[in-house]
Design an enzyme around this catalytic site. Structure first.
Site, PDB file in Angstrom:
ATOM      1  N   LYS A   1       0.843  -1.202   0.000  1.00 52.60           N
ATOM      2  CA  LYS A   1       0.000   0.000   0.000  1.00 52.60           C
ATOM      3  C   LYS A   1       0.875   1.248   0.000  1.00 52.60           C
ATOM      4  O   LYS A   1       1.715   1.429   0.877  1.00 52.60           O
ATOM      5  CB  LYS A   1      -0.902  -0.015   1.233  1.00 52.60           C
ATOM      6  CG  LYS A   1      -1.734   1.251   1.427  1.00 52.60           C
ATOM      7  CD  LYS A   1      -2.504   1.204   2.740  1.00 52.60           C
ATOM      8  CE  LYS A   1      -3.170   2.534   3.052  1.00 52.60           C
ATOM      9  NZ  LYS A   1      -3.843   2.517   4.380  1.00 52.60           N
TER      10      LYS A   1
ATOM     11  N   ASP B   1      -2.362  10.412   3.777  1.00 51.80           N
ATOM     12  CA  ASP B   1      -3.773  10.069   3.923  1.00 51.80           C
ATOM     13  C   ASP B   1      -4.465  11.048   4.859  1.00 51.80           C
ATOM     14  O   ASP B   1      -4.351  10.954   6.079  1.00 51.80           O
ATOM     15  CB  ASP B   1      -3.906   8.635   4.471  1.00 51.80           C
ATOM     16  CG  ASP B   1      -5.366   8.233   4.645  1.00 51.80           C
ATOM     17  OD1 ASP B   1      -6.242   8.856   3.991  1.00 51.80           O
ATOM     18  OD2 ASP B   1      -5.630   7.299   5.418  1.00 51.80           O
TER      19      ASP B   1
ATOM     20  N   LYS C   1      -9.845  13.029   8.503  1.00 50.01           N
ATOM     21  CA  LYS C   1      -9.402  12.614   9.834  1.00 50.01           C
ATOM     22  C   LYS C   1      -9.331  13.800  10.775  1.00 50.01           C
ATOM     23  O   LYS C   1      -9.250  14.950  10.336  1.00 50.01           O
ATOM     24  CB  LYS C   1      -7.991  11.996   9.723  1.00 50.01           C
ATOM     25  CG  LYS C   1      -7.903  10.711   8.929  1.00 50.01           C
ATOM     26  CD  LYS C   1      -6.451  10.263   8.826  1.00 50.01           C
ATOM     27  CE  LYS C   1      -6.310   8.977   8.035  1.00 50.01           C
ATOM     28  NZ  LYS C   1      -6.846   7.806   8.759  1.00 50.01           N
TER      29      LYS C   1
ATOM     30  N   ASP D   1       1.583   6.201   5.906  1.00 49.61           N
ATOM     31  CA  ASP D   1       0.598   5.291   5.309  1.00 49.61           C
ATOM     32  C   ASP D   1       1.137   4.600   4.057  1.00 49.61           C
ATOM     33  O   ASP D   1       0.428   3.806   3.450  1.00 49.61           O
ATOM     34  CB  ASP D   1      -0.696   6.042   4.983  1.00 49.61           C
ATOM     35  CG  ASP D   1      -1.932   5.171   5.138  1.00 49.61           C
ATOM     36  OD1 ASP D   1      -1.835   4.110   5.783  1.00 49.61           O
ATOM     37  OD2 ASP D   1      -2.995   5.543   4.619  1.00 49.61           O
TER      38      ASP D   1
ATOM     39  N   ASP E   1     -12.044   7.347   3.963  1.00 48.42           N
ATOM     40  CA  ASP E   1     -10.850   7.080   4.765  1.00 48.42           C
ATOM     41  C   ASP E   1     -10.502   5.594   4.791  1.00 48.42           C
ATOM     42  O   ASP E   1      -9.492   5.207   5.362  1.00 48.42           O
ATOM     43  CB  ASP E   1     -11.049   7.605   6.193  1.00 48.42           C
ATOM     44  CG  ASP E   1      -9.750   7.651   6.978  1.00 48.42           C
ATOM     45  OD1 ASP E   1      -8.676   7.724   6.336  1.00 48.42           O
ATOM     46  OD2 ASP E   1      -9.789   7.619   8.221  1.00 48.42           O
TER      47      ASP E   1
ATOM     48  N   GLU F   1      -9.431   3.986   2.261  1.00 48.37           N
ATOM     49  CA  GLU F   1      -8.918   4.062   0.883  1.00 48.37           C
ATOM     50  C   GLU F   1      -7.867   3.009   0.572  1.00 48.37           C
ATOM     51  O   GLU F   1      -7.676   2.632  -0.593  1.00 48.37           O
ATOM     52  CB  GLU F   1      -8.337   5.459   0.629  1.00 48.37           C
ATOM     53  CG  GLU F   1      -6.904   5.687   1.078  1.00 48.37           C
ATOM     54  CD  GLU F   1      -6.656   5.487   2.560  1.00 48.37           C
ATOM     55  OE1 GLU F   1      -5.549   5.044   2.918  1.00 48.37           O
ATOM     56  OE2 GLU F   1      -7.569   5.761   3.361  1.00 48.37           O
TER      57      GLU F   1
ATOM     58  N   ARG G   1      -7.751  -0.148   1.072  1.00 50.74           N
ATOM     59  CA  ARG G   1      -8.315  -1.355   0.451  1.00 50.74           C
ATOM     60  C   ARG G   1      -8.742  -1.104  -0.985  1.00 50.74           C
ATOM     61  O   ARG G   1      -8.788  -2.025  -1.794  1.00 50.74           O
ATOM     62  CB  ARG G   1      -9.469  -1.872   1.308  1.00 50.74           C
ATOM     63  CG  ARG G   1     -10.638  -0.945   1.436  1.00 50.74           C
ATOM     64  CD  ARG G   1     -11.518  -1.259   2.648  1.00 50.74           C
ATOM     65  NE  ARG G   1     -10.876  -0.857   3.887  1.00 50.74           N
ATOM     66  CZ  ARG G   1     -11.391  -1.092   5.093  1.00 50.74           C
ATOM     67  NH1 ARG G   1     -12.555  -1.714   5.205  1.00 50.74           N
ATOM     68  NH2 ARG G   1     -10.764  -0.695   6.178  1.00 50.74           N
TER      69      ARG G   1
END
Length: 486
Positions: free
Chosen positions: A257, A262, A269, A280, A339, A341, A343
């Site tokens: 990933k 993010d 967030k 991230d 959020d 994202e 996946r």
């Protein structure tokens, strides 16, 4: 950090020229006859109660009688196990790394196991690391080299362990470096350039292909593209291929990933702690680190690395909660929470992996805060559809001192992902959040391919005073790949 493996009996180590000498004192060392200057020093310190062989205990000495190095550090190494040696070396190097010592000798009284030697190298490299990329006025770490002194000639197993450890340390350092860089110094384009740099090294046996927005759209990666819509930074899909075995041998696919920042997108967030969302992309960084180790070690295995890299930001073009996007697999996804994202970018990468007909797929992602609640910061979460793959990864993690823990994948956990408006929703409820995230990803794994998912949200970085990337799970991945090559 430069490492060298030397044969030095204790009497020779005492006469060795170095800025500092670290003497690893195990319980057996403490009981042995003190017939050299180092053992005698340790025996006196133990007798007076100033020191013990307990793992992690330290006693600094200066200008010790009969020892050439001006600085001597007695380091308790307990039972001499890999875990104990790691604690001893980590504590010792942390104490001396800031100077003035530039070169150190790390002295074993007894021949260590390959696992303990590997742990010593990795602990020294980890303790000596310091991030300086965006700190031009920072004082560099003084310690630049470590000689590991063994009392007898190294066996083939020890030489192999040393070579594997130094290469793994380089991979971990690379992963930490990219994980630590601020998002404006680690954009998708810069991450792609880092991958290309690894491939360009002479004799790497690595090829690198980088796809941009047009190529990704043409492929039909609608889920990946949806995450990147709110950012001015263009996405990149990075494809690395290491060819160490015959082309007929199916590869292992590593999918990392690569969300370089993010914000949560429209489902933004909280501001507190959002700076840590530069981490991230640590899954992507771990894939880069694994390929750096592969480049150096050249094992007889084929490996594919896939990194979907982009930012997740709010903006006029950003994906909205409730939007439905079409993935590369053809499945439609209702984006209930922008959020969630990671996946979305991973599902397209998992589907893309099918074209390589891999023997196994392993994705690595800072995917869920729920995994941190479940396992804390000690073990990564392990989800797998194949028992043999799960066992191999767990064994690799234990051997590398980079542990993971198996988690469930019961079909009932997928019930919450049902949607009235698409084939699947990208989130379920709060219960078992890390499990439902894994169940979402499972839908996109090529049929019949063994798959494992490593949720590293709790292990990829530290917060607080020690804030920074850990480089995990590069050690686990390299150990697994080497075992598969063997």
């Amino acid at each position: 950090m430069d490492f060298e493996l030397k044969t030095l009996r204790l009497a020779q180590a005492a006469r060795a020229k170095a800025d500092a000498l670290v003497f690893l004192v195990t319980q057996d060392t403490a009981k042995a006859k003190a017939d050299d200057a180092l053992s005698a020093l340790a025996a006196r310190a133990i007798k007076t109660g100033d020191f013990s062989a307990e793992a992690g205990k330290l006693l600094p000495c200066y200008a010790a009688e009969g020892i050439q190095a001006p600085r001597v550090l007695l380091a308790g190494a307990g039972d001499g196990s890999a875990q104990a040696v790691r604690r001893a070396v980590a504590a010792a190097i942390a104490l001396i790394k800031s100077g003035p010592a530039c070169q150190a000798v790390l002295c074993f009284a007894q021949t260590p196991s390959p696992a303990a030697l590997r742990a010593a190298v990795l602990a020294a490299a980890d303790a000596a690391y310091a991030y300086t990329e965006t700190k031009p006025k920072a004082k560099p770490v003084a310690l630049t080299g470590v000689r590991l002194a063994l009392p007898a000639a190294a066996s083939a197993a020890l030489k192999t362990a040393f070579a594997q450890a130094t290469a793994t340390a380089s991979g971990i350092r690379l992963a930490r470096e990219w994980g630590n860089r601020p998002a404006n110094h680690a954009t998708p384009r810069q991450l792609a350039a880092a991958a290309q740099a690894i491939a360009k090294e002479k004799g790497s046996h690595i090829d690198c292909e980088v796809l941009g927005p047009k190529e990704v759209a043409k492929l039909g990666m609608g889920a990946f593209a949806a995450v990147a819509r709110g950012s001015h930074e263009e996405l990149r899909f990075i494809v690395l291929r290491y060819q160490g075995a015959a082309k007929s041998q199916p590869p292992v696919a590593l999918v990392g990933k690569g969300i370089t920042f993010d914000s949560g997108g429209i489902s933004i967030k909280p501001a507190a702690g959002m700076d840590e969302m530069k981490f991230d992309m640590c899954g992507a960084a771990s894939v880069l680190g694994a390929f750096e180790a592969l480049r150096q070690l050249q094992p007889a295995i084929n490996v594919v690395g896939l990194i979907p890299a982009c930012e997740n930001l709010p903006g006029g073009g950003a994906t909205k909660p409730g939007d439905v996007v079409t993935s590369l697999s053809g499945q439609t996804i209702e984006v209930l929470n922008t959020d969630a994202e990671g996946r979305l970018v991973l599902c397209d990468a998992l589907a893309y992996a099918a074209r390589f007909k891999p023997r196994a797929i392993i994705d690595i992602a800072t995917l869920t805060g729920a995994c941190v609640i479940a396992l804390g910061h000690v073990r990564s979460g392990l989800y797998a559809t194949d028992a043999a793959l799960a066992q191999a990864l767990q064994q690799a993690g234990e051997a590398a001192l980079d542990p993971c823990w198996p988690m469930p994948l019961d079909d009932e956990y997928a019930e919450g992902l049902k949607s009235n408006f698409a084939d699947v929703a990208n989130v379920a409820g709060r219960p078992a959040g890390s499990v439902t995230a894994a169940k979402f990803l499972q839908r996109f794994v090529p049929e019949g391919t063994p798959w494992a998912h490593l949720d590293i949200a709790g292990s990829a970085w530290k917060s607080g005073k020690a804030k920074g990337a850990t480089g995990r799970p590069v050690g686990l991945l390299v150990q697994y790949l080497l075992a598969q090559a063997a």
